[in-house]
Design a protein around this motif. Structure first.
Motif, PDB file in Angstrom:
ATOM      1  N   THR A 255       0.836  -1.199   0.000  1.00 42.10           N
ATOM      2  CA  THR A 255       0.000   0.000   0.000  1.00 42.10           C
ATOM      3  C   THR A 255       0.877   1.257   0.000  1.00 42.10           C
ATOM      4  O   THR A 255       1.847   1.342   0.750  1.00 42.10           O
ATOM      5  CB  THR A 255      -0.920   0.017   1.227  1.00 42.10           C
ATOM      6  N   LYS A 256       0.523   2.208  -0.830  1.00 43.25           N
ATOM      7  CA  LYS A 256       1.252   3.472  -0.906  1.00 43.25           C
ATOM      8  C   LYS A 256       0.297   4.622  -0.602  1.00 43.25           C
ATOM      9  O   LYS A 256      -0.914   4.513  -0.792  1.00 43.25           O
ATOM     10  CB  LYS A 256       1.854   3.649  -2.311  1.00 43.25           C
ATOM     11  N   ASP A 257       0.862   5.693  -0.131  1.00 43.11           N
ATOM     12  CA  ASP A 257       0.044   6.880   0.127  1.00 43.11           C
ATOM     13  C   ASP A 257      -0.527   7.410  -1.187  1.00 43.11           C
ATOM     14  O   ASP A 257       0.149   7.420  -2.221  1.00 43.11           O
ATOM     15  CB  ASP A 257       0.877   7.967   0.807  1.00 43.11           C
ATOM     16  N   ASN A 258      -1.768   7.854  -1.108  1.00 45.28           N
ATOM     17  CA  ASN A 258      -2.436   8.441  -2.280  1.00 45.28           C
ATOM     18  C   ASN A 258      -2.433   7.501  -3.482  1.00 45.28           C
ATOM     19  O   ASN A 258      -2.141   7.904  -4.618  1.00 45.28           O
ATOM     20  CB  ASN A 258      -1.769   9.774  -2.660  1.00 45.28           C
ATOM     21  N   MET A 259      -2.741   6.237  -3.230  1.00 41.45           N
ATOM     22  CA  MET A 259      -2.804   5.262  -4.322  1.00 41.45           C
ATOM     23  C   MET A 259      -3.926   5.622  -5.285  1.00 41.45           C
ATOM     24  O   MET A 259      -4.995   6.066  -4.883  1.00 41.45           O
ATOM     25  CB  MET A 259      -3.058   3.855  -3.767  1.00 41.45           C
ATOM     26  N   SER A 260      -3.678   5.404  -6.562  1.00 41.79           N
ATOM     27  CA  SER A 260      -4.719   5.615  -7.554  1.00 41.79           C
ATOM     28  C   SER A 260      -5.765   4.516  -7.426  1.00 41.79           C
ATOM     29  O   SER A 260      -5.516   3.453  -6.843  1.00 41.79           O
ATOM     30  CB  SER A 260      -4.126   5.599  -8.965  1.00 41.79           C
ATOM     31  N   GLU A 261      -6.932   4.781  -7.975  1.00 36.79           N
ATOM     32  CA  GLU A 261      -8.005   3.775  -7.936  1.00 36.79           C
ATOM     33  C   GLU A 261      -7.576   2.507  -8.667  1.00 36.79           C
ATOM     34  O   GLU A 261      -7.893   1.391  -8.239  1.00 36.79           O
ATOM     35  CB  GLU A 261      -9.269   4.357  -8.574  1.00 36.79           C
ATOM     36  N   HIS A 262      -6.830   2.676  -9.754  1.00 33.85           N
ATOM     37  CA  HIS A 262      -6.352   1.520 -10.521  1.00 33.85           C
ATOM     38  C   HIS A 262      -5.392   0.676  -9.691  1.00 33.85           C
ATOM     39  O   HIS A 262      -5.496  -0.553  -9.642  1.00 33.85           O
ATOM     40  CB  HIS A 262      -5.671   1.993 -11.802  1.00 33.85           C
ATOM     41  N   ASP A 263      -4.421   1.317  -9.036  1.00 33.15           N
ATOM     42  CA  ASP A 263      -3.444   0.571  -8.237  1.00 33.15           C
ATOM     43  C   ASP A 263      -4.109  -0.119  -7.049  1.00 33.15           C
ATOM     44  O   ASP A 263      -3.741  -1.241  -6.685  1.00 33.15           O
ATOM     45  CB  ASP A 263      -2.354   1.519  -7.732  1.00 33.15           C
ATOM     46  N   ALA A 264      -5.091   0.544  -6.434  1.00 33.04           N
ATOM     47  CA  ALA A 264      -5.809  -0.078  -5.328  1.00 33.04           C
ATOM     48  C   ALA A 264      -6.588  -1.294  -5.801  1.00 33.04           C
ATOM     49  O   ALA A 264      -6.646  -2.326  -5.111  1.00 33.04           O
ATOM     50  CB  ALA A 264      -6.755   0.935  -4.681  1.00 33.04           C
ATOM     51  N   ASP A 265      -7.177  -1.182  -6.982  1.00 30.00           N
ATOM     52  CA  ASP A 265      -7.922  -2.312  -7.545  1.00 30.00           C
ATOM     53  C   ASP A 265      -7.007  -3.504  -7.793  1.00 30.00           C
ATOM     54  O   ASP A 265      -7.339  -4.647  -7.469  1.00 30.00           O
ATOM     55  CB  ASP A 265      -8.602  -1.877  -8.844  1.00 30.00           C
ATOM     56  N   ILE A 266      -5.832  -3.241  -8.358  1.00 32.96           N
ATOM     57  CA  ILE A 266      -4.860  -4.305  -8.604  1.00 32.96           C
ATOM     58  C   ILE A 266      -4.451  -4.965  -7.289  1.00 32.96           C
ATOM     59  O   ILE A 266      -4.401  -6.194  -7.170  1.00 32.96           O
ATOM     60  CB  ILE A 266      -3.609  -3.745  -9.313  1.00 32.96           C
ATOM     61  N   LEU A 267      -4.178  -4.147  -6.264  1.00 30.83           N
ATOM     62  CA  LEU A 267      -3.679  -4.676  -4.999  1.00 30.83           C
ATOM     63  C   LEU A 267      -4.714  -5.544  -4.299  1.00 30.83           C
ATOM     64  O   LEU A 267      -4.404  -6.638  -3.820  1.00 30.83           O
ATOM     65  CB  LEU A 267      -3.249  -3.519  -4.091  1.00 30.83           C
ATOM     66  N   LYS A 268      -5.957  -5.079  -4.226  1.00 33.31           N
ATOM     67  CA  LYS A 268      -6.943  -5.872  -3.495  1.00 33.31           C
ATOM     68  C   LYS A 268      -7.303  -7.160  -4.238  1.00 33.31           C
ATOM     69  O   LYS A 268      -7.565  -8.193  -3.609  1.00 33.31           O
ATOM     70  CB  LYS A 268      -8.184  -5.056  -3.182  1.00 33.31           C
ATOM     71  N   TRP A 269      -7.256  -7.144  -5.575  1.00 36.81           N
ATOM     72  CA  TRP A 269      -7.516  -8.366  -6.319  1.00 36.81           C
ATOM     73  C   TRP A 269      -6.326  -9.317  -6.246  1.00 36.81           C
ATOM     74  O   TRP A 269      -6.507 -10.546  -6.237  1.00 36.81           O
ATOM     75  CB  TRP A 269      -7.862  -8.048  -7.769  1.00 36.81           C
ATOM     76  N   ALA A 270      -5.119  -8.769  -6.180  1.00 39.78           N
ATOM     77  CA  ALA A 270      -3.948  -9.626  -5.985  1.00 39.78           C
ATOM     78  C   ALA A 270      -4.022 -10.305  -4.626  1.00 39.78           C
ATOM     79  O   ALA A 270      -3.715 -11.502  -4.484  1.00 39.78           O
ATOM     80  CB  ALA A 270      -2.665  -8.800  -6.102  1.00 39.78           C
ATOM     81  N   ALA A 271      -4.442  -9.550  -3.601  1.00 33.76           N
ATOM     82  CA  ALA A 271      -4.540 -10.105  -2.257  1.00 33.76           C
ATOM     83  C   ALA A 271      -5.560 -11.224  -2.186  1.00 33.76           C
ATOM     84  O   ALA A 271      -5.298 -12.296  -1.625  1.00 33.76           O
ATOM     85  CB  ALA A 271      -4.908  -8.994  -1.262  1.00 33.76           C
TER      86      ALA A 271
END
Length: 490
Positions: A255-271
């Motif tokens: 997780t990074k500060d001020n993550m874009s919606e796209h990066d957050a989507d990638i991260l939660k689906w990867a998890a």
């Protein structure tokens, strides 16, 4: 004539005409290719082999087909070619799993998933960093032993302090329920032939009220469960971070500060892909281990004798003991071979036409590897239906048989990114259970032995059918270790 038609009558007519046109085109294309396709069961015009697809114990029918129609000389060929688009409309677009790793087409999103997972658990060196410290080992074993029957590998894959620290530090009945429901729905929808729309994808365009389209309503309900299991834990981690509580989980680390919606989507689906790649499969493997020890007590005794000689009776085994436990490692290999957790592994799709043994495999075809068939092929494994760890221990007269890890975890870009973590976790669990407990057949209230058989459920992830067994501490020393580890309730 047409003036008397209602809107819905006209819609039905258009739908029926479109369907017939698609079927005719499919038949023409199939007829053109038929002479060059690999041999297989004779299908019905227009709809192919839909009615030949088994609804249970699929691996046995596919193995039968492989033996009957395979004319290749190479050993261990167990492939099923489905000449149709492996789009999985139910699992993908209806339930929303086309956002995750398993159904992602090869491209930038897929490559991003693989990079994230590889950095976190893609090599043995990286996995070694997740190994428990002694105090965390005790905590992990306590939680895993206490929750095995209820939530299986949930703690193992969603905690941030243990060997299974891959997603987040979260537990509780609500999340347990969400994960269990979504897992069952995922497994059902991913089973080949479970829904007609997966064999005839054009049915996705039919309205929900159309006869035979009831799967759409079910898909909408299941999609809500998919969103729950994807969003709920991710939101929990973000709230925890906002409160200043740092963690070491997969989500925390990435997780990074001020993550874009796209990066957050990638991260939660990867998890969530990590969790679904390891939770149900871990429950399957450990359940199969208990079944094998129930049916083959001699194997259990031999593994325990090796543990006693190497580890002793005054401590629990650790990862550092593994290289000195060849028979125990052979037991783990045999659990994976005898009862493969995913009988068909991941589905593959050809991106372009391919020629194999002189036969055309058209672009867009699904290729399913019959992993169960390979792991029970008499050309590869002697007496494949028997649980025998000795097959993996070389002697002066005989070399060891093929390690099932090379088959079980898939191939190429679709190979399991968590194979090293799964292997390490399974070793820790099985070694600890064998060091502390005896497993045997259960007895009823009258003292009669309850017999059980090696039977397994169908689905993307296969489990032993329900069975009973007896689990008791091995000795007074074992009781002391169990109490020290707090592996059972006081």
């Amino acid at each position: 004539m047409f003036d008397s038609l209602t809107f819905f009558d006209l819609l039905l007519l258009v739908s029926a005409t479109g369907t017939l046109s698609l079927l005719v085109l499919k038949y023409i294309r199939t007829a053109r290719l038929r002479a060059s396709l690999p041999p297989g069961p004779r299908g019905v015009p227009l709809i192919g082999n839909i009615f030949d697809m088994p609804s249970s114990r699929e691996w046995e029918r596919f193995t039968e087909w492989g033996r009957k129609y395979d004319h290749a000389e190479n050993v261990g060929r167990q492939e099923l070619h489905l000449f149709g688009p492996p789009e999985f409309p139910m699992l993908g677009e209806m339930m929303g799993w086309d956002r995750g790793l398993v159904l992602s087409h090869y491209g930038e999103r897929f490559r991003t998933f693989r990079r994230l997972l590889h950095r976190f658990m893609g090599t043995r060196t990286v996995v070694a960093q997740h190994h428990d410290t002694p105090e965390n080992l005790i905590e992990h074993l306590r939680r895993y032993a206490k929750t095995y029957q209820r939530v299986g590998a949930l703690d193992m894959t969603w905690r941030s302090r243990t060997a299974g620290a891959v997603v987040l530090d979260l537990c509780g009945d609500e999340l347990v329920h969400i994960a269990e429901v979504a897992s069952l729905e995922f497994s059902r929808a991913a089973t080949p032939g479970a829904f007609l729309v997966d064999s005839l994808p054009f049915l996705r365009h039919f309205p929900e009220w159309f006869p035979g389209a009831g799967w759409k309503k079910l898909g909408r309900e299941w999609r809500a469960d998919t969103h729950k299991v994807v969003d709920t834990p991710f939101e929990y981690v973000q709230k925890r971070r906002t409160a200043g509580i740092a963690g070491t989980s997969f989500v925390d680390v990435n997780t990074k500060d001020n993550m874009s919606e796209h990066d957050a989507d990638i991260l939660k689906w990867a998890a969530v892909s990590i969790y679904f790649g390891g939770s149900d499969t871990m429950v399957s493997a450990t359940s199969s281990f208990f079944l094998a020890m129930t049916l083959y007590p001699g194997v259990m005794k031999k593994a325990q004798a090796e543990l006693d000689a190497v580890v002793g009776s005054h401590r629990l085994p650790t990862f550092e003991d593994r290289d000195r436990l060849p028979y125990l490692n052979a037991v783990i290999k045999e659990v994976l071979r005898w009862a493969p957790v995913t009988p068909f592994g991941g589905h593959h799709r050809l991106m372009e036409d391919d020629i194999q043994d002189g036969h055309l495999i058209p672009a867009g075809s699904a290729v399913i590897v019959n992993i169960w068939g390979l792991l029970h092929d008499e050309k590869i494994y002697s007496r494949p239906m028997i649980f025998d760890p000795e097959r993996f221990i070389a002697t002066e007269k005989m070399s060891s048989e093929i390690d099932p890890h090379s088959i079980l975890f898939g191939y190429g870009r679709r190979s399991c990114p968590g194979m090293h973590l799964a292997d390490a976790s399974l070793f820790l669990y099985i070694a600890t259970i064998l060091a502390a407990f005896d497993i045997s057949k259960a007895v009823d209230d009258c003292g009669r032995v309850i017999e059980t058989n090696a039977e397994f459920t169908s689905g993307l992830v296969s489990h032993p059918s329900p069975f009973q067994c007896s689990i008791k501490p091995r000795s007074l020393d074992a009781i002391s270790l169990i109490r020290e580890a707090n592996m059972v309730e006081p």
